[in-house]
Scaffold this active site. Sequence first.
Site, short mmCIF file in Angstrom:
data_model
loop_
_atom_site.label_atom_id
_atom_site.label_comp_id
_atom_site.label_asym_id
_atom_site.label_seq_id
_atom_site.Cartn_x
_atom_site.Cartn_y
_atom_site.Cartn_z
N ASP A 61 0.88 -1.16 0.00
CA ASP A 61 0.00 0.00 0.00
C ASP A 61 0.92 1.21 0.00
O ASP A 61 1.61 1.49 1.00
CB ASP A 61 -0.89 -0.01 1.24
CG ASP A 61 -1.82 1.19 1.28
OD1 ASP A 61 -1.57 2.17 0.53
OD2 ASP A 61 -2.80 1.15 2.05
N ASN A 87 2.19 5.64 -11.25
CA ASN A 87 0.85 5.66 -11.84
C ASN A 87 -0.25 5.37 -10.84
O ASN A 87 -1.41 5.76 -11.05
CB ASN A 87 0.85 4.62 -12.98
CG ASN A 87 -0.52 4.17 -13.38
OD1 ASN A 87 -1.23 4.88 -14.08
ND2 ASN A 87 -0.92 2.98 -12.92
N TYR A 151 -10.07 15.27 -5.59
CA TYR A 151 -9.27 14.49 -6.55
C TYR A 151 -8.45 15.43 -7.43
O TYR A 151 -7.24 15.25 -7.60
CB TYR A 151 -10.18 13.61 -7.40
CG TYR A 151 -9.46 12.88 -8.50
CD1 TYR A 151 -8.57 11.85 -8.21
CD2 TYR A 151 -9.65 13.23 -9.84
CE1 TYR A 151 -7.89 11.19 -9.23
CE2 TYR A 151 -8.98 12.58 -10.86
CZ TYR A 151 -8.10 11.55 -10.55
OH TYR A 151 -7.42 10.90 -11.56
N GLY A 152 -9.09 16.47 -7.98
CA GLY A 152 -8.36 17.42 -8.81
C GLY A 152 -7.29 18.15 -8.01
O GLY A 152 -6.17 18.38 -8.50
N ALA A 153 -7.62 18.49 -6.77
CA ALA A 153 -6.63 19.19 -5.93
C ALA A 153 -5.43 18.29 -5.66
O ALA A 153 -4.28 18.74 -5.65
CB ALA A 153 -7.29 19.61 -4.61
N ALA A 154 -5.69 17.01 -5.44
CA ALA A 154 -4.58 16.08 -5.20
C ALA A 154 -3.70 15.96 -6.44
O ALA A 154 -2.46 15.94 -6.34
CB ALA A 154 -5.13 14.71 -4.79
N LYS A 155 -4.31 15.90 -7.62
CA LYS A 155 -3.51 15.81 -8.84
C LYS A 155 -2.76 17.12 -9.10
O LYS A 155 -1.65 17.11 -9.66
CB LYS A 155 -4.40 15.43 -10.04
CG LYS A 155 -4.94 14.00 -9.98
CD LYS A 155 -3.85 12.94 -9.95
CE LYS A 155 -4.41 11.54 -10.22
NZ LYS A 155 -3.37 10.49 -10.05
#
Length: 250
Positions: A61, A87, A151-155
């Site tokens: 993990d 990835n 999700y977008g903030a993490a990317k």
Amino acid sequence: MTRRIVITGGGTGLGRAVAHRLLAESPSFALVGRRLGVLEETAAELRAADPQVEVTLHTADLTDPAAVGNAAAEITEAGSVDVLVLNAGGNFGVGGGTGLAAVAESWRADFDGNVLTTVLLAHALKPHLSSPGGRVIAMSSVAAIRGSGAYGAAKAAVNAWVWSEATALATSGITVNAVAPGFVPDTEFWRDRIAADPQVADSRVKQIPMGRPGTPEEVAEAVAYLASPQAGWTTGQILQVNGGTALGRG
Ligand SMILES: NC(=O)c1ccc[n+]([C@@H]2O[C@H](COP(=O)([O-])OP(=O)(O)OC[C@H]3O[C@@H](n4cnc5c(N)ncnc54)[C@H](OP(=O)(O)O)[C@@H]3O)[C@@H](O)[C@H]2O)c1
């Protein structure tokens, strides 16, 4: 020369497609993920296509520092790493609840699942990257520049990490880039959401100027370029591979 190629999330979707694309150079692969079963399936496909290919499997993990340390130690037993494809990731912050605790849990899940999975293994393997010539490729998303909440903030954080690492490793001759896919439905990322609501696919395609989804193979082709020896003067780039989604619909 046989290059050692590490692919996280190599058991499914885009990671598996990257492994198939890079198989042509007869590398030595290290595939990393939480589920041994899907890693074994990819390894069997690769060996069926090229019986000479070397593949090692590492279950971890990648949000867990101890597990990452163990995986990195296993991977580097055989020597240095030439290509690191970071990835592993996904949309993890989709749990229910509207209270603050649920919001915090959701944002932490996306941060851990996309940022820590990228940063921790890269940190552990950094001393073992081939220098010069090492290639690091992270998997971002068009979501980083289109919103999409946690999700977008993490990317977007992954993008910022790419820029800082590219600068830090430039003098070592190591490149650090990312690929930012758009809607690629032939992945576990989308499988359950499309099964639950088939309209999801149509609504996503409507946001794509080129009017069709992408394929794992198209994303893998972009990764292959950034991983190639010929890409040695390209660093700190976020390569948009999303049929123009980054441009918005005209
Ligand atoms: N498909 C798309 O439309 C799309 C678009 C933009 C960006 N992306 C990004 O592309 C990447 C690959 O996703 P995909 O689309 O190929 O979906 P996928 O089939 O769900 O692949 C994700 C892979 O990451 C692994 N993984 C997830 N969390 C992990 C963890 N904590 N530790 C170790 N491995 C972990 C999973 O394996 P285990 O579950 O066995 O660990 C799985 O093999 C992700 O970063 C995703 O955010 C996808």
